[in-house]
Structures are given as C-alpha cells and as structure tokens.
Design a protein around this motif. Structure first.
Motif, short mmCIF file in Angstrom:
data_model
loop_
_atom_site.label_atom_id
_atom_site.label_comp_id
_atom_site.label_asym_id
_atom_site.label_seq_id
_atom_site.Cartn_x
_atom_site.Cartn_y
_atom_site.Cartn_z
N ALA A 1 0.76 -1.21 -0.02
CA ALA A 1 -0.20 0.18 -0.02
C ALA A 1 0.96 1.33 -0.08
O ALA A 1 0.38 2.27 -0.52
CB ALA A 1 -0.98 0.05 1.27
N SER A 2 2.07 1.04 0.39
CA SER A 2 2.93 2.39 0.63
C SER A 2 3.20 2.95 -0.88
O SER A 2 3.47 4.22 -0.90
CB SER A 2 4.38 2.20 1.29
N ALA A 3 2.97 2.12 -1.93
CA ALA A 3 2.82 2.67 -3.23
C ALA A 3 2.07 3.38 -3.57
O ALA A 3 2.04 4.35 -4.61
CB ALA A 3 3.42 1.40 -4.17
N ARG A 4 0.86 3.42 -2.98
CA ARG A 4 -0.38 4.08 -3.39
C ARG A 4 -0.70 5.20 -2.29
O ARG A 4 -1.69 5.96 -2.61
CB ARG A 4 -1.60 3.14 -3.12
N VAL A 5 -0.38 5.29 -0.85
CA VAL A 5 -1.00 5.99 -0.27
C VAL A 5 0.28 7.05 0.22
O VAL A 5 1.45 6.76 0.14
CB VAL A 5 -1.40 5.34 1.10
N ALA A 6 -0.10 8.23 0.84
CA ALA A 6 0.74 9.39 1.46
C ALA A 6 1.01 9.01 2.90
O ALA A 6 2.14 9.68 3.43
CB ALA A 6 0.19 10.58 1.13
N GLY A 7 0.16 8.31 3.68
CA GLY A 7 0.45 7.98 4.86
C GLY A 7 -0.49 7.01 5.46
O GLY A 7 -1.63 6.58 4.72
N PHE A 8 -0.39 6.61 6.74
CA PHE A 8 -1.34 5.59 7.20
C PHE A 8 -2.00 6.06 8.68
O PHE A 8 -1.34 6.81 9.27
CB PHE A 8 -0.52 4.33 7.63
N VAL A 9 -3.20 5.73 8.90
CA VAL A 9 -3.63 5.59 10.08
C VAL A 9 -3.97 4.19 10.58
O VAL A 9 -4.53 3.53 10.02
CB VAL A 9 -5.15 6.42 10.20
N ILE A 10 -3.15 3.72 11.69
CA ILE A 10 -3.20 2.54 11.96
C ILE A 10 -3.47 2.20 13.53
O ILE A 10 -3.23 3.01 14.37
CB ILE A 10 -1.95 1.94 11.85
N ASN A 11 -4.67 1.37 13.74
CA ASN A 11 -4.84 0.83 15.26
C ASN A 11 -4.31 -0.66 15.10
O ASN A 11 -4.88 -1.50 14.70
CB ASN A 11 -6.28 0.70 15.22
N PRO A 12 -3.21 -0.69 15.66
CA PRO A 12 -2.35 -2.15 15.66
C PRO A 12 -2.92 -2.84 16.41
O PRO A 12 -2.32 -3.98 16.49
CB PRO A 12 -0.96 -1.58 16.09
N GLY A 13 -3.94 -2.72 17.22
CA GLY A 13 -4.62 -3.75 18.36
C GLY A 13 -3.37 -4.27 19.28
O GLY A 13 -2.42 -3.24 19.68
N ALA A 14 -3.60 -5.52 19.29
CA ALA A 14 -2.64 -6.04 20.42
C ALA A 14 -1.03 -6.10 19.87
O ALA A 14 -0.03 -6.07 20.60
CB ALA A 14 -2.79 -7.37 21.04
N PHE A 15 -0.75 -5.94 18.53
CA PHE A 15 0.56 -5.92 17.99
C PHE A 15 1.13 -4.67 18.30
O PHE A 15 2.48 -4.68 18.39
CB PHE A 15 0.54 -5.98 16.44
#
Ligand code: CA2
Length: 144
Positions: free
Chosen positions: A63-77
């Motif tokens: 996805a990094s090839a398509r998006v400018a940044g991420f919003v992530i809820n990594p949960g328990a990770f």
C-alpha cells in the motif's frame, strides 16, 4: 491524496463484545464514519484489516506505493511487534497510531507501544473519535 487505514487483530469483534471498553460501534460503523470524514477532507481511503502480522507487513509494503500515509490501530501488536514498527519505518510514510481505549489507564502491558516513538502522532482514549482525529491530524501534516 490517498490515506491507508489499517485495523489490526481482533478489531472485527468490535460492537459485539466489551462495548464498555471499546464503544458500541462495529468496524463497519467506524469505516463508514472514516469515509464520511475523508469525503469532507477531499481525500481517498484504502481500508484494510487483518488478524495476521505477516499480512499486515505485506500490506504496508504494497500500500505504501499508493498512499501518502497511514492511520493504524495496531491492536495488541502495538505492544509486541518490532516487525510492524520496522515495516512502518521502512516504507517512509508518516503514520498516526490510534486506539479506541485509553491504553495508558489499563493493564501495565498495554502502556508500552513499539510504534509510538516512530509515529507522527498518537491518539488514544476517544473511541471512534480517535480514528477521526488521527485522520485529520495526518491529513493536516501531509498538507503542511
Ligand atoms: O484500544 C484499542 O484500540 C486497542 O488497540 C484494542 C486492542 C488492544 O489489544 C489494544 O491494547 C488497544 C484490542 C482489539 C480487540 O477488540 C475487541 C473488541 C471486542 C471484543 C474483544 C476484542
């Protein structure tokens, strides 16, 4: 502008159990609210959920090839995964870490995040608003 939204393990259970901790909204509800805010902001979203660490790593790279940044809820990770941190650092895209619950006020093991030190920002404790605030903050940063 396109932003990636990533939901980590077990977040598909939202709305069905533990509403006193995570709120009443299902993952579909959260995604609908995010899409509404994205429309207001004039951006596109690419939304992904997985319970599998390796799938999350592969997705971040792809996805990094398509998006400018991420919003992530990594949960328990959040509390366990150096690999997730390395993947996010490796793709050189800013990301905002979000949590529904106030992880600082829960069990001791939830107080540590491998991701927070390398995140552009962190929002936790506001339920679904954590995602919406995280998205707004990321977009403001990307537009600055
Ligand atoms: O507060 C958050 O958003 C968390 O990332 C949620 C994770 C937890 O491990 C983190 O410490 C904080 C858990 C997601 C699982 O969600 C469930 C929802 C309903 C029932 C059971 C789990």
């Amino acid at each position: 502008m396109r932003v990636g939204v990533i939901h980590g393990p077990n977040l598909r259970l939202l709305g069905r159990r533990e509403p006193e901790i995570y709120g009443p909204d299902s993952l579909d509800d959260i995604n609908r609210l995010l899409q509404g805010r994205a429309d207001e902001l004039g951006i596109e979203l690419e939304i992904f959920q997985s319970n599998h660490e390796g799938e999350l790593l592969d997705h971040i790279e792809d996805a990094s090839a398509r998006v400018a940044g991420f919003v992530i809820n990594p949960g328990a990770f959040t509390h366990t995964s150096i690999a997730l941190r390395d993947a996010l650092v490796g793709v050189e895209r800013p990301f905002v870490e979000v949590h529904l619950s106030n992880t600082a006020g829960r069990e001791r093991f939830r107080r540590h995040s491998y991701l927070s030190p390398v995140a552009a920002g962190v929002v936790y404790g506001f339920g679904v608003q954590s995602y919406l605030l995280g998205l707004q903050g990321l977009v403001a940063r990307l537009r600055a």
